[in-house]
Write a protein that holds these residues in place. Sequence first.
Motif, mmCIF file in Angstrom:
data_model
loop_
_atom_site.group_PDB
_atom_site.id
_atom_site.type_symbol
_atom_site.label_atom_id
_atom_site.label_comp_id
_atom_site.label_asym_id
_atom_site.label_seq_id
_atom_site.Cartn_x
_atom_site.Cartn_y
_atom_site.Cartn_z
ATOM 1 N N LEU A 126 0.810 -1.191 -0.074
ATOM 2 C CA LEU A 126 -0.119 0.012 0.015
ATOM 3 C C LEU A 126 0.853 1.310 -0.099
ATOM 4 O O LEU A 126 1.877 1.315 0.782
ATOM 5 C CB LEU A 126 -1.023 0.005 1.323
ATOM 6 C CG LEU A 126 -2.291 -0.687 1.315
ATOM 7 C CD1 LEU A 126 -2.859 -0.209 2.547
ATOM 8 C CD2 LEU A 126 -2.995 -0.321 -0.020
ATOM 9 N N GLN A 127 0.327 2.204 -0.627
ATOM 10 C CA GLN A 127 1.084 3.669 -0.427
ATOM 11 C C GLN A 127 0.181 4.357 0.455
ATOM 12 O O GLN A 127 0.677 5.357 1.215
ATOM 13 C CB GLN A 127 0.840 4.298 -1.978
ATOM 14 C CG GLN A 127 1.830 3.760 -3.144
ATOM 15 C CD GLN A 127 1.425 4.181 -4.460
ATOM 16 O OE1 GLN A 127 1.093 5.292 -4.333
ATOM 17 N NE2 GLN A 127 1.758 3.371 -5.231
ATOM 18 N N ARG A 128 -1.171 4.156 0.747
ATOM 19 C CA ARG A 128 -1.849 5.112 1.722
ATOM 20 C C ARG A 128 -3.152 4.065 2.126
ATOM 21 O O ARG A 128 -3.703 3.459 1.187
ATOM 22 C CB ARG A 128 -2.378 6.338 1.322
ATOM 23 C CG ARG A 128 -2.906 7.206 2.221
ATOM 24 C CD ARG A 128 -2.816 8.556 1.946
ATOM 25 N NE ARG A 128 -1.465 9.119 1.923
ATOM 26 C CZ ARG A 128 -1.005 9.856 1.014
ATOM 27 N NH1 ARG A 128 -1.799 10.633 0.530
ATOM 28 N NH2 ARG A 128 0.345 10.195 1.023
ATOM 29 N N TRP A 129 -3.374 4.263 3.359
ATOM 30 C CA TRP A 129 -4.748 3.753 3.973
ATOM 31 C C TRP A 129 -5.163 5.052 4.709
ATOM 32 O O TRP A 129 -4.662 5.654 5.414
ATOM 33 C CB TRP A 129 -4.520 2.733 5.151
ATOM 34 C CG TRP A 129 -5.706 2.293 5.794
ATOM 35 C CD1 TRP A 129 -6.428 3.156 6.732
ATOM 36 C CD2 TRP A 129 -6.168 1.023 5.601
ATOM 37 N NE1 TRP A 129 -7.435 2.330 7.322
ATOM 38 C CE2 TRP A 129 -7.353 0.959 6.651
ATOM 39 C CE3 TRP A 129 -6.170 -0.252 5.110
ATOM 40 C CZ2 TRP A 129 -8.391 0.299 6.732
ATOM 41 C CZ3 TRP A 129 -7.040 -0.966 5.199
ATOM 42 C CH2 TRP A 129 -8.005 -1.096 6.021
ATOM 43 N N LEU A 130 -6.352 5.863 4.197
ATOM 44 C CA LEU A 130 -6.824 6.810 4.483
ATOM 45 C C LEU A 130 -8.248 6.330 5.351
ATOM 46 O O LEU A 130 -9.256 5.707 4.859
ATOM 47 C CB LEU A 130 -7.418 7.625 3.333
ATOM 48 C CG LEU A 130 -7.616 9.248 3.487
ATOM 49 C CD1 LEU A 130 -9.005 9.492 4.147
ATOM 50 C CD2 LEU A 130 -6.638 9.725 4.232
ATOM 51 N N GLN A 131 -7.791 6.419 6.653
ATOM 52 C CA GLN A 131 -9.031 6.120 7.540
ATOM 53 C C GLN A 131 -9.804 7.236 7.693
ATOM 54 O O GLN A 131 -9.458 8.471 8.536
ATOM 55 C CB GLN A 131 -8.141 5.825 8.844
ATOM 56 C CG GLN A 131 -9.058 5.397 10.328
ATOM 57 C CD GLN A 131 -9.986 4.098 10.017
ATOM 58 O OE1 GLN A 131 -9.527 3.263 8.860
ATOM 59 N NE2 GLN A 131 -11.091 4.046 10.682
ATOM 60 N N VAL A 132 -11.087 7.053 7.576
ATOM 61 C CA VAL A 132 -12.262 8.139 7.796
ATOM 62 C C VAL A 132 -12.623 8.016 9.234
ATOM 63 O O VAL A 132 -13.066 7.037 9.713
ATOM 64 C CB VAL A 132 -13.152 8.012 6.913
ATOM 65 C CG1 VAL A 132 -14.146 9.191 7.104
ATOM 66 C CG2 VAL A 132 -12.631 8.102 5.457
ATOM 67 N N GLY A 133 -12.146 9.005 10.202
ATOM 68 C CA GLY A 133 -12.614 8.966 11.218
ATOM 69 C C GLY A 133 -13.833 9.907 11.571
ATOM 70 O O GLY A 133 -14.544 10.250 10.961
ATOM 71 N N THR A 134 -13.897 10.511 12.893
ATOM 72 C CA THR A 134 -14.888 11.526 13.201
ATOM 73 C C THR A 134 -14.164 12.539 14.017
ATOM 74 O O THR A 134 -13.293 12.286 15.045
ATOM 75 C CB THR A 134 -15.948 10.935 13.781
ATOM 76 O OG1 THR A 134 -16.972 12.205 14.063
ATOM 77 C CG2 THR A 134 -15.771 10.129 14.899
ATOM 78 N N ALA A 135 -14.289 13.906 13.880
ATOM 79 C CA ALA A 135 -13.626 15.006 14.634
ATOM 80 C C ALA A 135 -14.287 14.980 15.880
ATOM 81 O O ALA A 135 -13.646 15.110 16.981
ATOM 82 C CB ALA A 135 -14.064 16.090 13.904
ATOM 83 N N MET A 136 -15.458 14.480 16.212
ATOM 84 C CA MET A 136 -16.026 14.264 17.573
ATOM 85 C C MET A 136 -15.572 13.330 18.509
ATOM 86 O O MET A 136 -15.830 13.183 19.616
ATOM 87 C CB MET A 136 -17.901 13.998 17.287
ATOM 88 C CG MET A 136 -18.378 15.059 16.993
ATOM 89 S SD MET A 136 -18.497 16.454 18.056
ATOM 90 C CE MET A 136 -19.676 17.812 17.179
ATOM 91 N N CYS A 137 -14.524 12.482 17.760
ATOM 92 C CA CYS A 137 -13.869 11.230 18.796
ATOM 93 C C CYS A 137 -13.041 12.166 19.545
ATOM 94 O O CYS A 137 -12.316 11.362 20.513
ATOM 95 C CB CYS A 137 -12.948 10.431 17.830
ATOM 96 S SG CYS A 137 -11.339 11.261 17.234
ATOM 97 N N CYS A 138 -12.847 13.469 19.650
ATOM 98 C CA CYS A 138 -12.085 14.034 20.561
ATOM 99 C C CYS A 138 -12.643 13.937 22.125
ATOM 100 O O CYS A 138 -12.046 14.275 23.224
ATOM 101 C CB CYS A 138 -11.780 15.649 20.342
ATOM 102 S SG CYS A 138 -13.348 16.397 20.197
#
Length: 367
Positions: A126-138
């Motif tokens: 792989l060149q990249r794994w783009l993990q979609v998170g959530t800003a509210m995880c803070c």
Amino acid sequence: MRILLTGATGFVGGAAAADLAARGLLGQTVFLVRAADAEQGAARVRATLERFGTPAALAQSVTAAQVVCGDLTGVGEFASSPLLEGLTHVLHCAALATFSSNPRIWASNVDGTLALARAVLARSKLQRWLQVGTAMCCGPGMASPVNESWEAGAAAEAHLVPYTRSKVAVELALRELPGLPLVVARPSIVVGHSVLGCDPSPSIFWVFRMAFALERFTCAPDERIDIIPADWCASALVSLCLKPALAHDLYHVSAGMGANRFSEIDTAYAAAAGTAPVASRYQQVPVDQLRELVPLFQQRLGRVNRLLILRALMLYGAFAELNYVFANQRLLAEGIPPAPALTGYIGECVRTSEHVPMTEQMAHDFK
Ligand SMILES: NC(=O)c1ccc[n+]([C@@H]2O[C@H](COP(=O)([O-])OP(=O)(O)OC[C@H]3O[C@@H](n4cnc5c(N)ncnc54)[C@H](OP(=O)(O)O)[C@@H]3O)[C@@H](O)[C@H]2O)c1
């Protein structure tokens, strides 16, 4: 280039599929889809692409040969698929994205995601794994604007819902996976589509409809609400996934200080709906006093399940009460344009919601 897109039948992933189609990359994309077989999976992807405005001829070009059939809770069943070989990029949008306490959240969002990452790493360079998170995880208790940093979330002990806890846990676990070229992108709140309004998904728009109908909610009139449209969000995610070099390994995908204030949204919503703004009639109500609004529900919202509405308002009201804006300097510095303001496209959201009951829109967010 060979891309794996997960969650393509959902809101954010569907918009990402449409964005990849618009970039001419559909033929180089493989989809992980829940379906009885690959043909049914391809049909689901084609239907989603059309829902997000992809021209029919282009949408119909997706074939069963591009589909890995599978569920994140059973990665072992498809881990040896030849379609996981030779991948260069993964855009991982799939998740159980719900504020309810669904018992499958951890198995999908944490264990399933880790199993998928291991399966892909075993078969692809792989060149990249783009993990979609959530800003509210803070989590609660952060100073706003919340910075784009690994610290935001890592130390959070309290979470308003299990979903946000799962999203930060998986990021930290992926970070420990040797050889994974991880970049995390944390969107803020995705509402509508800047051209298609709520047609692709009504997710969260019903909260505004209820707040304006009740003339009450948990946010202050001058508070900014960090909302982004699905198409802009998707385009930013695809750019972060494909850009050969990035300055950071964690980004907010957010409106930041460009986010509209609640009072601006009120004015734009009213103009689109042909009503008067709530303005001076609006009352800010703390989340622990929302239950006092129950007698208003029948009067303002029609015949509704009052307990369900109260629960929904309390959950979404608790997030609104955090009063967060998510800093996006890193994203903008990568050359990604700022998010279009909600006030610029709320007319489309109102128009496409006109004949859809609020409660029907709400059901979408309670899986
Ligand atoms: N919407 C927002 O406001 C928002 C904000 C910040 C971050 N995000 C993030 O964006 C991502 C997508 O959210 P969304 O709003 O687009 O949610 P969504 O509309 O519910 O879509 C979720 C997608 O994930 C798939 N999925 C769910 N569980 C799965 C499983 N066990 N195995 C395989 N696929 C599974 C769904 O497939 P099916 O069609 O088969 O159900 C669907 O394609 C999530 O990572 C979420 O955390 C969303």
